[in-house]
Scaffold this motif. Structure first.
Motif, PDB file in Angstrom:
ATOM      1  N   LEU A 109      27.492 -15.937 -32.477  1.00 61.19           N
ATOM      2  CA  LEU A 109      27.019 -14.998 -31.021  1.00 61.19           C
ATOM      3  C   LEU A 109      26.586 -15.927 -29.909  1.00 61.19           C
ATOM      4  N   ARG A 110      27.298 -15.792 -28.944  1.00 57.09           N
ATOM      5  CA  ARG A 110      27.249 -16.445 -27.763  1.00 57.09           C
ATOM      6  C   ARG A 110      26.426 -15.660 -26.677  1.00 57.09           C
ATOM      7  N   LEU A 111      25.186 -16.337 -26.163  1.00 54.55           N
ATOM      8  CA  LEU A 111      24.608 -15.489 -25.084  1.00 54.55           C
ATOM      9  C   LEU A 111      24.790 -16.339 -23.768  1.00 54.55           C
ATOM     10  N   LYS A 112      24.567 -15.663 -22.772  1.00 47.05           N
ATOM     11  CA  LYS A 112      25.144 -16.316 -21.294  1.00 47.05           C
ATOM     12  C   LYS A 112      24.538 -15.372 -20.418  1.00 47.05           C
ATOM     13  N   PRO A 113      23.967 -15.666 -19.248  1.00 46.52           N
ATOM     14  CA  PRO A 113      23.688 -15.266 -18.197  1.00 46.52           C
ATOM     15  C   PRO A 113      24.841 -14.006 -17.959  1.00 46.52           C
ATOM     16  N   TYR A 114      24.386 -12.890 -16.993  1.00 44.85           N
ATOM     17  CA  TYR A 114      25.481 -12.089 -16.592  1.00 44.85           C
ATOM     18  C   TYR A 114      25.391 -12.081 -14.884  1.00 44.85           C
ATOM     19  N   LEU A 115      26.495 -12.236 -14.287  1.00 42.09           N
ATOM     20  CA  LEU A 115      26.492 -12.348 -12.871  1.00 42.09           C
ATOM     21  C   LEU A 115      27.548 -11.209 -12.348  1.00 42.09           C
ATOM     22  N   PRO A 116      27.145 -10.413 -11.794  1.00 39.83           N
ATOM     23  CA  PRO A 116      28.420  -9.320 -11.535  1.00 39.83           C
ATOM     24  C   PRO A 116      29.247  -9.761 -10.411  1.00 39.83           C
ATOM     25  N   GLU A 117      30.504  -9.227 -10.398  1.00 42.05           N
ATOM     26  CA  GLU A 117      31.293  -9.507  -9.241  1.00 42.05           C
ATOM     27  C   GLU A 117      31.082  -9.156  -7.927  1.00 42.05           C
ATOM     28  N   LYS A 133      24.825 -25.916 -22.837  1.00 44.07           N
ATOM     29  CA  LYS A 133      25.815 -26.227 -22.019  1.00 44.07           C
ATOM     30  C   LYS A 133      26.098 -25.222 -21.136  1.00 44.07           C
ATOM     31  N   ASN A 134      26.157 -25.495 -19.801  1.00 47.93           N
ATOM     32  CA  ASN A 134      26.688 -24.476 -18.607  1.00 47.93           C
ATOM     33  C   ASN A 134      25.665 -23.019 -19.019  1.00 47.93           C
ATOM     34  N   HIS A 135      24.490 -23.295 -19.413  1.00 42.89           N
ATOM     35  CA  HIS A 135      23.487 -22.159 -19.737  1.00 42.89           C
ATOM     36  C   HIS A 135      24.070 -20.988 -20.741  1.00 42.89           C
ATOM     37  N   ASN A 136      24.883 -21.536 -21.577  1.00 41.49           N
ATOM     38  CA  ASN A 136      25.369 -20.737 -22.451  1.00 41.49           C
ATOM     39  C   ASN A 136      24.633 -21.145 -24.017  1.00 41.49           C
ATOM     40  N   ILE A 137      24.318 -20.211 -24.915  1.00 40.39           N
ATOM     41  CA  ILE A 137      23.752 -20.603 -26.072  1.00 40.39           C
ATOM     42  C   ILE A 137      24.659 -19.891 -27.165  1.00 40.39           C
ATOM     43  N   GLU A 138      24.978 -20.979 -28.057  1.00 41.71           N
ATOM     44  CA  GLU A 138      25.701 -20.693 -29.395  1.00 41.71           C
ATOM     45  C   GLU A 138      24.941 -20.719 -30.571  1.00 41.71           C
ATOM     46  N   LEU A 139      24.834 -19.600 -31.255  1.00 44.01           N
ATOM     47  CA  LEU A 139      23.856 -19.173 -32.401  1.00 44.01           C
ATOM     48  C   LEU A 139      24.885 -18.943 -33.801  1.00 44.01           C
ATOM     49  N   HIS A 140      24.654 -19.656 -34.787  1.00 40.04           N
ATOM     50  CA  HIS A 140      25.604 -19.347 -35.824  1.00 40.04           C
ATOM     51  C   HIS A 140      24.642 -18.145 -36.656  1.00 40.04           C
ATOM     52  N   VAL A 141      25.252 -16.981 -36.713  1.00 40.49           N
ATOM     53  CA  VAL A 141      24.606 -15.857 -37.081  1.00 40.49           C
ATOM     54  C   VAL A 141      24.896 -14.844 -38.344  1.00 40.49           C
ATOM     55  N   LEU A 142      24.052 -14.261 -38.896  1.00 44.40           N
ATOM     56  CA  LEU A 142      24.395 -13.409 -40.154  1.00 44.40           C
ATOM     57  C   LEU A 142      24.446 -12.072 -39.494  1.00 44.40           C
ATOM     58  N   LYS A 143      25.329 -11.256 -39.916  1.00 46.76           N
ATOM     59  CA  LYS A 143      25.340  -9.589 -39.457  1.00 46.76           C
ATOM     60  C   LYS A 143      24.817  -8.853 -40.425  1.00 46.76           C
ATOM     61  N   VAL A 144      23.881  -8.001 -40.215  1.00 50.42           N
ATOM     62  CA  VAL A 144      22.999  -7.083 -41.069  1.00 50.42           C
ATOM     63  C   VAL A 144      23.460  -5.657 -40.885  1.00 50.42           C
ATOM     64  N   ARG A 145      23.861  -5.113 -41.681  1.00 48.12           N
ATOM     65  CA  ARG A 145      24.225  -3.275 -41.428  1.00 48.12           C
ATOM     66  C   ARG A 145      23.118  -2.638 -42.203  1.00 48.12           C
ATOM     67  N   GLN A 146      22.441  -1.920 -41.371  1.00 45.30           N
ATOM     68  CA  GLN A 146      21.707  -0.993 -41.771  1.00 45.30           C
ATOM     69  C   GLN A 146      21.666   0.428 -40.947  1.00 45.30           C
ATOM     70  N   PRO A 147      21.064   1.525 -41.395  1.00 46.86           N
ATOM     71  CA  PRO A 147      21.274   2.833 -40.825  1.00 46.86           C
ATOM     72  C   PRO A 147      21.142   3.036 -39.334  1.00 46.86           C
ATOM     73  N   ILE A 148      20.407   2.010 -38.792  1.00 45.50           N
ATOM     74  CA  ILE A 148      20.282   2.118 -37.242  1.00 45.50           C
ATOM     75  C   ILE A 148      21.530   1.570 -36.570  1.00 45.50           C
ATOM     76  N   GLY A 149      22.117   0.650 -37.352  1.00 44.84           N
ATOM     77  CA  GLY A 149      23.414   0.102 -36.686  1.00 44.84           C
ATOM     78  C   GLY A 149      23.502  -1.253 -37.081  1.00 44.84           C
ATOM     79  N   GLU A 150      24.015  -2.264 -36.407  1.00 43.76           N
ATOM     80  CA  GLU A 150      24.339  -3.675 -36.625  1.00 43.76           C
ATOM     81  C   GLU A 150      23.230  -4.442 -36.053  1.00 43.76           C
ATOM     82  N   PHE A 151      22.696  -5.511 -36.587  1.00 41.16           N
ATOM     83  CA  PHE A 151      22.098  -6.504 -35.749  1.00 41.16           C
ATOM     84  C   PHE A 151      22.364  -7.893 -36.229  1.00 41.16           C
TER      85      PHE A 151
END
Length: 403
Positions: free
Chosen positions: A102-110, A2-20
């Motif tokens: 986690l919500r993913l959406k396009p980016y449009l600069p002002e 809807k409205n080009h937005n994507i909603e994902l149910h996610v698990l957060k993973v912590r590792q030495p490189i950071g979080e993903f």
């Protein structure tokens, strides 16, 4: 979507490189957000491969084999497709310590902000899994989604805000673990990821200024676009830092990276070139510390000008500590401040006092950094830059908001 937005149910993973994040995603949705990147599979090198200076062979036979395989009754992709998403296209809402939305959406600069938009089909940069994604596309030149939609979800690993150095590190690490990748590529990837480059230098400086306890940017930089465990406030993304600083060093960072990879020495910049990339010769001379010290002194001057706003750890309503203000401040440093201070001594390290002179006449006070005066996003960035340059004053800004 809807409205080009994507909603994902996610698990957060912590590792030495950071979080993903890890998510389950339908093939059609994954194709929608990575179409542009997958299409380049057949047309040109992707960003990570350009950065590493390699060409990873594309196997049309492999795509065909995978396409045939996924039509089978027992088809499975148990390992993750790995993508990197620009932090401007992602919003994370935690639900528990390790789960969230986690919500993913396009980016449009002002309007008035000189940034490229990011449409829906360019949200995801694919770091691993291009062939698997391509197997869901048609064989014709249109590359449209072509899969009989059944119960076939994709296991997806999502990195938010990874700069190109981090993307290359992930790419190298993943491919070292895969036995079917060309062995020559496997042997080379680790060293390739370590080869000097403008992006690598900017990455190193970001890490150094974040770690140095006396730095005005100490513990303020998110490594992968998500909070570092144990930190309360990280308003600046590492990707924003690197993208802003690399413009001081190189007009074409990929060409520089490839030249260095091939053992070529970079030619020192002349005075005219240094007007566009003032830190280039410091980079060529391996003076990362000097570049870091320039930024250290510059942002100390910013902190001295607006101490309360700089140290304000509230997460809303204060533009100054955030990525958009950082981008404006870096553009101000590059185009209006540094070259004026050093004159013919390009490469010299100005003092905090020298930088402070360029903030002394700016009308803004700590109390002015509100969402009423500076709208969230790129619009606030544009307004702030105009104020730094003296193109508008506080009264002009307030009057504009009223209208």
């Amino acid at each position: 979507m809807k409205n080009h937005n994507i909603e994902l149910h996610v698990l957060k993973v912590r590792q030495p490189i950071g979080e993903f994040f890890i998510a389950s995603i339908q093939p059609k949705v994954l194709v929608d957000i990575s179409y542009a990147d997958v299409r380049r599979l057949a047309e040109e090198e992707r960003d990570v491969e350009k950065y590493l200076g390699i060409q990873r062979p594309i196997s049309l036979k492999r795509i065909k084999d995978i396409k045939q395989y996924i039509e089978g009754r027992d088809a499975t992709f148990p390992t993750s497709v790995i993508i990197s998403v620009d932090e401007r296209c992602a919003e994370y809402e935690p639900k528990t310590e390790f789960t969230g939305i986690l919500r993913l959406k396009p980016y449009l600069p002002e309007k008035g902000v000189n940034e490229e938009s990011i449409p829906i089909n360019r949200i995801a940069k694919v770091l691993d899994g291009q062939h698997r994604i391509a197997s869901f596309l048609s064989d014709d030149k249109q590359l449209t989604f072509d899969f009989n939609d059944r119960n076939f979800d994709i296991n997806l690993s999502i990195f938010i805000g990874a700069d190109i150095s981090e993307q290359a590190n992930i790419f190298a690490t993943v491919n070292l673990a895969q036995t079917k990748v060309n062995k020559n590529l496997v042997y080379d990837l680790t060293e390739l990821a370590k080869t000097p480059s403008p992006h690598k230098t900017c990455h190193n400086i970001a890490v150094a200024l974040d770690r140095e306890t006396t730095s005005p940017l100490h513990k303020r930089i998110k490594r992968l676009g998500t909070a570092t465990p144990g930190r309360q406030f990280e308003p600046l993304t590492q990707a924003s830092f690197v993208e802003a600083l690399v413009k001081f060093i190189s007009i074409n960072p990929v060409d520089d990276r490839n030249d260095l990879l091939n053992g070529k020495k970079l030619i020192p910049a002349n005075n005219d070139e240094l007007q566009k990339v003032p830190f280039r010769n410091l980079f060529i001379e391996n003076k990362e510390v000097d570049i870091a010290e320039i930024l250290y002194n510059y942002f100390n001057a910013v902190k001295k000008k607006w101490p309360k706003s700089w140290d304000d750890i509230s997460k809303t309503g204060n533009l100054l500590p955030k990525s958009n203000a950082f981008k404006a401040l870096m553009k101000y440093l590059k185009d209006d401040v540094y070259l004026q201070i050093v004159g013919d001594e390009i490469g010299r390290i100005p003092t905090t006092k020298e930088f402070s002179k360029y903030f002394s006449k700016i009308e803004l006070n700590d109390k002015d950094f509100t969402t009423r005066n500076f709208s969230p996003g790129s619009g606030g960035q544009s307004t702030f830059l105009k104020m730094l340059r003296g193109e508008i004053g506080v009264d002009d800004m307030i009057e504009k908001k009223r209208n």
